[in-house]
Design a protein around this motif. Structure first.
Motif, short mmCIF file in Angstrom:
data_model
loop_
_atom_site.label_atom_id
_atom_site.label_comp_id
_atom_site.label_asym_id
_atom_site.label_seq_id
_atom_site.Cartn_x
_atom_site.Cartn_y
_atom_site.Cartn_z
N TYR A 359 0.83 -1.21 0.00
CA TYR A 359 0.00 0.00 0.00
C TYR A 359 0.87 1.26 0.00
O TYR A 359 0.63 2.19 -0.77
CB TYR A 359 -0.90 -0.04 1.24
N MET A 360 1.88 1.29 0.86
CA MET A 360 2.70 2.50 0.95
C MET A 360 3.55 2.69 -0.31
O MET A 360 3.73 3.80 -0.80
CB MET A 360 3.57 2.45 2.22
N ILE A 361 4.07 1.58 -0.86
CA ILE A 361 4.85 1.69 -2.10
C ILE A 361 3.93 2.17 -3.22
O ILE A 361 4.29 3.06 -4.00
CB ILE A 361 5.50 0.34 -2.46
N ALA A 362 2.75 1.59 -3.31
CA ALA A 362 1.81 1.98 -4.38
C ALA A 362 1.43 3.45 -4.24
O ALA A 362 1.36 4.18 -5.24
CB ALA A 362 0.55 1.10 -4.33
N ASP A 363 1.23 3.89 -3.03
CA ASP A 363 0.88 5.29 -2.80
C ASP A 363 2.00 6.22 -3.29
O ASP A 363 1.75 7.20 -3.98
CB ASP A 363 0.63 5.51 -1.30
N GLY A 364 3.23 5.88 -2.93
CA GLY A 364 4.36 6.71 -3.33
C GLY A 364 4.57 6.68 -4.84
O GLY A 364 4.81 7.72 -5.47
N LEU A 365 4.46 5.50 -5.44
CA LEU A 365 4.69 5.40 -6.88
C LEU A 365 3.55 6.05 -7.67
O LEU A 365 3.77 6.58 -8.76
CB LEU A 365 4.87 3.94 -7.30
N ALA A 366 2.34 6.04 -7.11
CA ALA A 366 1.22 6.72 -7.78
C ALA A 366 1.52 8.23 -7.83
O ALA A 366 1.31 8.88 -8.86
CB ALA A 366 -0.09 6.46 -7.04
N GLN A 370 3.86 6.52 -11.64
CA GLN A 370 4.25 5.19 -12.14
C GLN A 370 3.03 4.26 -12.17
O GLN A 370 2.95 3.25 -11.46
CB GLN A 370 5.36 4.60 -11.23
N THR A 371 2.09 4.60 -13.01
CA THR A 371 0.78 3.95 -12.97
C THR A 371 0.81 2.44 -13.23
O THR A 371 0.12 1.68 -12.55
CB THR A 371 -0.14 4.59 -14.04
N ALA A 372 1.61 2.01 -14.19
CA ALA A 372 1.57 0.59 -14.59
C ALA A 372 1.97 -0.30 -13.41
O ALA A 372 1.29 -1.29 -13.09
CB ALA A 372 2.47 0.35 -15.78
N VAL A 373 3.06 0.04 -12.76
CA VAL A 373 3.52 -0.80 -11.66
C VAL A 373 2.56 -0.71 -10.47
O VAL A 373 2.32 -1.71 -9.77
CB VAL A 373 5.00 -0.51 -11.32
N VAL A 374 1.95 0.45 -10.29
CA VAL A 374 0.95 0.59 -9.21
C VAL A 374 -0.23 -0.35 -9.46
O VAL A 374 -0.68 -1.07 -8.55
CB VAL A 374 0.46 2.06 -9.10
N GLU A 375 -0.70 -0.37 -10.71
CA GLU A 375 -1.84 -1.26 -11.03
C GLU A 375 -1.49 -2.71 -10.74
O GLU A 375 -2.28 -3.47 -10.21
CB GLU A 375 -2.24 -1.13 -12.51
N ARG A 376 -0.27 -3.09 -11.06
CA ARG A 376 0.16 -4.47 -10.84
C ARG A 376 0.19 -4.77 -9.32
O ARG A 376 -0.27 -5.83 -8.88
CB ARG A 376 1.54 -4.68 -11.49
N ASP A 380 -2.19 -7.51 -7.63
CA ASP A 380 -1.57 -8.66 -6.94
C ASP A 380 -2.04 -8.73 -5.49
O ASP A 380 -2.29 -9.82 -4.96
CB ASP A 380 -0.04 -8.53 -6.95
N SER A 381 -2.16 -7.58 -4.86
CA SER A 381 -2.58 -7.56 -3.44
C SER A 381 -3.96 -8.18 -3.29
O SER A 381 -4.20 -8.97 -2.37
CB SER A 381 -2.60 -6.12 -2.92
#
Ligand code: DGY
Length: 425
Positions: A359-366, A370-376, A380-381
């Motif tokens: 969650y925290m990594i996705a929040d920072g990358l969003a 960095q949308t593609a990796v956030v979606e992944r 996955d979660s």
């Protein structure tokens, strides 16, 4: 499907709710844990705002006079957990441990505040909490960064929340075990011992507790007196993000002194994070302050750094590294590099996936676009929940749920993933 998942997640929050705080899971963790509570409050915020604020207020009601916020509050007697109050002996009316945990409170309070449906309540409850959170941040920089580098050290692996990470192996080897009082572990009676830290690590964990206890839990002494002093990029990124979020809240709530101090702490921290970057590893690394050396260990601590407003070039390098890991693994993000010899996909922080970190990594990358990796990461979660239930953590190869079950912060993160919008940092 998402409605069913949210209903199941809410049932777990209800099951672990003790009225004014939640336990992470029954049996294995029967008290209030610091960062569990703050992240779980975000989940409560979606359906019971008042209860969400209470969770964080209960934690801060047990803040020490020096500003430290303990990692566990032992609200009620329960001898199913080791080490309990009789080992910590911190001398408080409601017993607590004597070490802290990742400083997610500032972030959690901003998230609750920005999403508030009852804005009058949010304003008054945030205003009351802000000076306490600021005092905790000041404590960090005063007691865990006594030379003023801009980055704080942890003095016990439990402070990081990543108890048995490979990052600590060399530093923990230097912690003695002589004089450790005999003990019986309780965690391995609740969870599979193959998913938990080893006995050798526990001996060293307890040596550190006894050492700090012998020093009277005096935070003016503990940093320099600890043989274990490690600067963790993930831990610092959380603190820096919390300082930035506190600055934003204080500006919004017209509390200029807290705003200025918090902004300065965040800016200094972001600049200092550069000292932890490794081009060779494509991520941030830990720094062992006891021996003045970088720790060449590719753990999730260096990827979690995206939670702070690091430079765009660093965020895209981390996104690239996570995408490369995703070519080898069916589920992201592993807590340790799967190609490292120390990797163990089921053992706590030596490989498994933790949804709060996702969650925290996705929040920072969003926030870094960095949308593609956030979606992944998000998909996955949610696949992990389908595969392994609301577990404490998951094997990145099989998706098997490991450690404790019916886990509060996992449930809270699912509610977040399914209903919370990702916002720029
Ligand atoms: C435990 O007991 O496993 C905890 O992680 C310590 O906080």
């Amino acid at each position: 499907m998402s409605d069913t998942m949210i209903t199941a997640a809410r049932a777990i929050l209800a099951q672990n709710d003790r009225g004014t705080y939640t336990v992470p899971t029954q049996g294995l963790y029967p008290f209030q844990w610091n960062w569990d509570s703050c992240l779980s409050a975000i989940g409560f915020g979606h359906f019971d705002e008042a209860r969400a604020w209470t969770e964080i207020e209960t934690l801060f009601a047990h803040q020490w006079d020096d500003g430290m916020v303990p990692h566990i509050i032992f609200h009620e007697f329960d001898d199913g957990y080791f080490p309990g109050p009789d080992v910590w002996r911190t001398g408080r009316a409601v017993p607590t441990t004597g070490i802290t945990q990742p400083a997610v409170a500032g972030f959690a309070v901003r998230r609750l505040f920005e999403r508030a449906r009852d804005s009058d309540m949010a304003r008054s409850r945030a205003r009351a909490l802000l000076p306490r959170i600021a005092a905790w941040h000041d404590w960090f920089f005063r007691c865990r960064d006594p030379r003023g580098t801009g980055l704080v050290a942890i003095i016990h692996p439990w402070e990081s929340g990543r108890d048995n990470s490979v990052d600590w192996d060399a530093a923990l080897d230097r912690v003695p075990t002589e004089g450790v009082e005999p003990f019986t572990r309780r965690d391995t009676q609740h969870a599979n011992p193959a998913h938990r830290p080893t006995d050798d690590q526990y001996n060293r964990f307890i040596w550190l507790v006894q050492h700090f206890r012998d020093l009277g839990w005096d935070n003016a002494k503990l940093h320099d007196a600890s043989p274990f002093r490690v600067v963790d990029p993930g831990f610092n990124a959380i603190l820096i993000r919390a300082c930035a979020d506190l600055a934003w809240l204080a500006e919004t709530l017209d509390m200029p002194e807290i705003a200025a101090r918090s902004r300065a702490q965040a800016d200094k921290g972001i600049a200092a994070m550069e000292t932890l970057w490794s081009d060779a590893h494509g991520q941030y690394l830990c720094f062992d302050r006891a021996i003045d050396a970088m720790v060449p260990s590719q753990s999730i601590g260096g990827l979690l750094a995206t939670f702070a407003a690091i430079p765009q070039s660093r965020a895209s390098a981390i996104a690239q590294r996570i995408a490369t890991l995703g070519e080898k693994l069916p589920y992201l993000v592993p807590s340790h590099d799967p190609s490292a010899p120390e990797y163990d996909g089921k053992r706590y922080w030596r490989g498994p996936i933790w949804l709060i970190v996702n969650y925290m990594i996705a929040d920072g990358l969003a926030a870094a676009g960095q949308t593609a990796v956030v979606e992944r990461i998000v998909s996955d979660s949610l696949r992990l929940i389908d595969r392994g239930g609301f577990a404490e953590y998951y094997d990145p190869m099989t998706g098997e749920g490991c450690g404790g079950g019916s886990f509060t912060w996992t449930a809270a993160m699912v509610i977040e993933f399914l209903t919370g919008e990702r916002q720029p940092a």
